[in-house]
Design an enzyme around this catalytic site. Structure first.
Site, PDB file in Angstrom:
ATOM      1  CG  HIS A  16      54.996 -37.136  51.689  1.00  0.00           C
ATOM      2  ND1 HIS A  16      55.916 -36.787  52.669  1.00  0.00           N
ATOM      3  CD2 HIS A  16      55.188 -36.255  50.682  1.00  0.00           C
ATOM      4  CE1 HIS A  16      56.600 -35.738  52.271  1.00  0.00           C
ATOM      5  NE2 HIS A  16      56.185 -35.385  51.059  1.00  0.00           N
ATOM      6  CG  HIS A  54      60.207 -38.684  43.732  1.00  0.00           C
ATOM      7  ND1 HIS A  54      59.737 -37.691  42.893  1.00  0.00           N
ATOM      8  CD2 HIS A  54      60.742 -38.047  44.793  1.00  0.00           C
ATOM      9  CE1 HIS A  54      59.988 -36.514  43.426  1.00  0.00           C
ATOM     10  NE2 HIS A  54      60.600 -36.691  44.593  1.00  0.00           N
TER      11      HIS A  54
HETATM   12  P1  ATP Z   1      63.055 -29.615  54.923  1.00  0.00           P
HETATM   13  O1  ATP Z   1      62.653 -28.496  53.998  1.00  0.00           O
HETATM   14  O2  ATP Z   1      63.353 -29.217  56.315  1.00  0.00           O
HETATM   15  O3  ATP Z   1      64.097 -30.497  54.280  1.00  0.00           O
HETATM   16  P2  ATP Z   1      60.878 -31.089  53.875  1.00  0.00           P
HETATM   17  O4  ATP Z   1      61.462 -30.764  52.534  1.00  0.00           O
HETATM   18  O5  ATP Z   1      60.528 -32.513  54.162  1.00  0.00           O
HETATM   19  O6  ATP Z   1      61.784 -30.579  55.052  1.00  0.00           O
HETATM   20  P3  ATP Z   1      58.970 -29.142  53.142  1.00  0.00           P
HETATM   21  O7  ATP Z   1      60.107 -28.300  52.617  1.00  0.00           O
HETATM   22  O8  ATP Z   1      57.876 -28.460  53.860  1.00  0.00           O
HETATM   23  O9  ATP Z   1      59.550 -30.256  54.107  1.00  0.00           O
HETATM   24  O10 ATP Z   1      58.408 -29.972  51.926  1.00  0.00           O
HETATM   25  C1  ATP Z   1      57.208 -30.703  52.001  1.00  0.00           C
HETATM   26  C2  ATP Z   1      57.150 -31.613  50.799  1.00  0.00           C
HETATM   27  O11 ATP Z   1      57.153 -30.831  49.602  1.00  0.00           O
HETATM   28  C3  ATP Z   1      58.357 -32.552  50.642  1.00  0.00           C
HETATM   29  O12 ATP Z   1      57.909 -33.731  49.999  1.00  0.00           O
HETATM   30  C4  ATP Z   1      59.276 -31.812  49.728  1.00  0.00           C
HETATM   31  O13 ATP Z   1      60.111 -32.680  48.992  1.00  0.00           O
HETATM   32  C5  ATP Z   1      58.295 -31.119  48.811  1.00  0.00           C
HETATM   33  N1  ATP Z   1      58.869 -29.850  48.355  1.00  0.00           N
HETATM   34  C6  ATP Z   1      59.429 -28.893  49.113  1.00  0.00           C
HETATM   35  N2  ATP Z   1      59.836 -27.849  48.392  1.00  0.00           N
HETATM   36  C7  ATP Z   1      59.527 -28.140  47.122  1.00  0.00           C
HETATM   37  C8  ATP Z   1      59.680 -27.476  45.869  1.00  0.00           C
HETATM   38  N3  ATP Z   1      60.238 -26.273  45.773  1.00  0.00           N
HETATM   39  N4  ATP Z   1      59.248 -28.099  44.773  1.00  0.00           N
HETATM   40  C9  ATP Z   1      58.680 -29.316  44.827  1.00  0.00           C
HETATM   41  N5  ATP Z   1      58.490 -29.997  45.961  1.00  0.00           N
HETATM   42  C10 ATP Z   1      58.909 -29.440  47.097  1.00  0.00           C
END
Ligand code: ATP
Ligand code: MG
Length: 191
Positions: free
Chosen positions: A38, A125
């Site tokens: 996404h 991205h």
């Molecule tokens: P994991 O944390 O297990 O690697 P994930 O990153 O895919 O899994 P989430 O951490 O819930 O899952 O993130 C959901 C979305 O939000 C993803 O697209 C992630 O890149 C983005 N995201 C997560 N944390 C942040 C942050 N601190 N700042 C910006 N975007 C974020």
């Protein structure tokens, strides 16, 4: 609940992105399941469920000011150091103005409603892979791939609020609310 706003990608675009994973994956990078790919517009983190109403208003405000747009996949790149990048991603091309505009509206509406927003400038991205804590090597061989996935075009016509559930087997994302982008046009008066 852990929440974020994002643009969904059609399955064929996700599949095209999934094919960028190297065959000889060396385990230094954690590749997302293609079905989860996404474009994140705003990450909210853990929020009490009763904030959903406020987030619904935020989503509506942003989406109403947005418009549907034609996007396509762009060039591959990475965040972090050149030798051992933290994040491997694919950028977007096409009507990026519509996308940035939507993200800016969302950011403003979130700010106004008192939600934490990022100070970093938005860079559209699709995150494909993240470097593992335990990684020793650098970017996978052949990254960034030079082939442009420009055939992978799609229409952005709604904004989605996702719930993310993290587990040792990887995250799952569930759409909680979807907001159609305000794409109606006044019919041209011919008479
Ligand atoms: P994991 O944390 O297990 O690697 P994930 O990153 O895919 O899994 P989430 O951490 O819930 O899952 O993130 C959901 C979305 O939000 C993803 O697209 C992630 O890149 C983005 N995201 C997560 N944390 C942040 C942050 N601190 N700042 C910006 N975007 C974020
Ligand atoms: Mg994460």
């Amino acid at each position: 609940m852990r929440l974020f706003f994002a643009i969904e990608l059609p399955a064929e675009v996700q599949a095209a992105l999934g094919r960028l994973k190297p065959k000889d994956d060396n385990r230094d990078y954690r590749w997302s399941d293609p079905a989860l790919l996404h474009v994140t517009l705003a990450f909210l983190g853990e929020q009490p469920e009763l904030q959903l109403e406020a987030l619904q208003r935020v989503g509506e405000t942003a989406a109403r000011a947005g418009r549907s747009a034609s996007l396509r996949l762009g060039a591959a790149g990475s965040f972090g150091s050149r030798g051992s990048p933290r994040v491997l991603w694919v950028g977007l091309d096409g009507d990026l103005e519509a996308l940035s505009h939507l993200q800016a509206r969302l950011d403003a509406a979130l700010r106004e409603a008192g939600f934490p927003v990022e100070d970093r400038p938005f860079r559209a991205h699709v995150t494909l892979a993240r470097r593992r804590e335990t990684a020793r090597g650098g970017a996978p061989a052949g990254w960034p791939p030079q082939d442009r996935l420009s055939h992978a075009a799609f229409t952005m016509d709604h904004l989605t609020l996702f719930q993310s559930r993290l587990s040792p087997r990887g995250p799952t994302y569930t759409p909680v609310l979807q907001f159609a982008l305000g794409s109606w046009r006044r019919a041209h008066r011919v008479l």
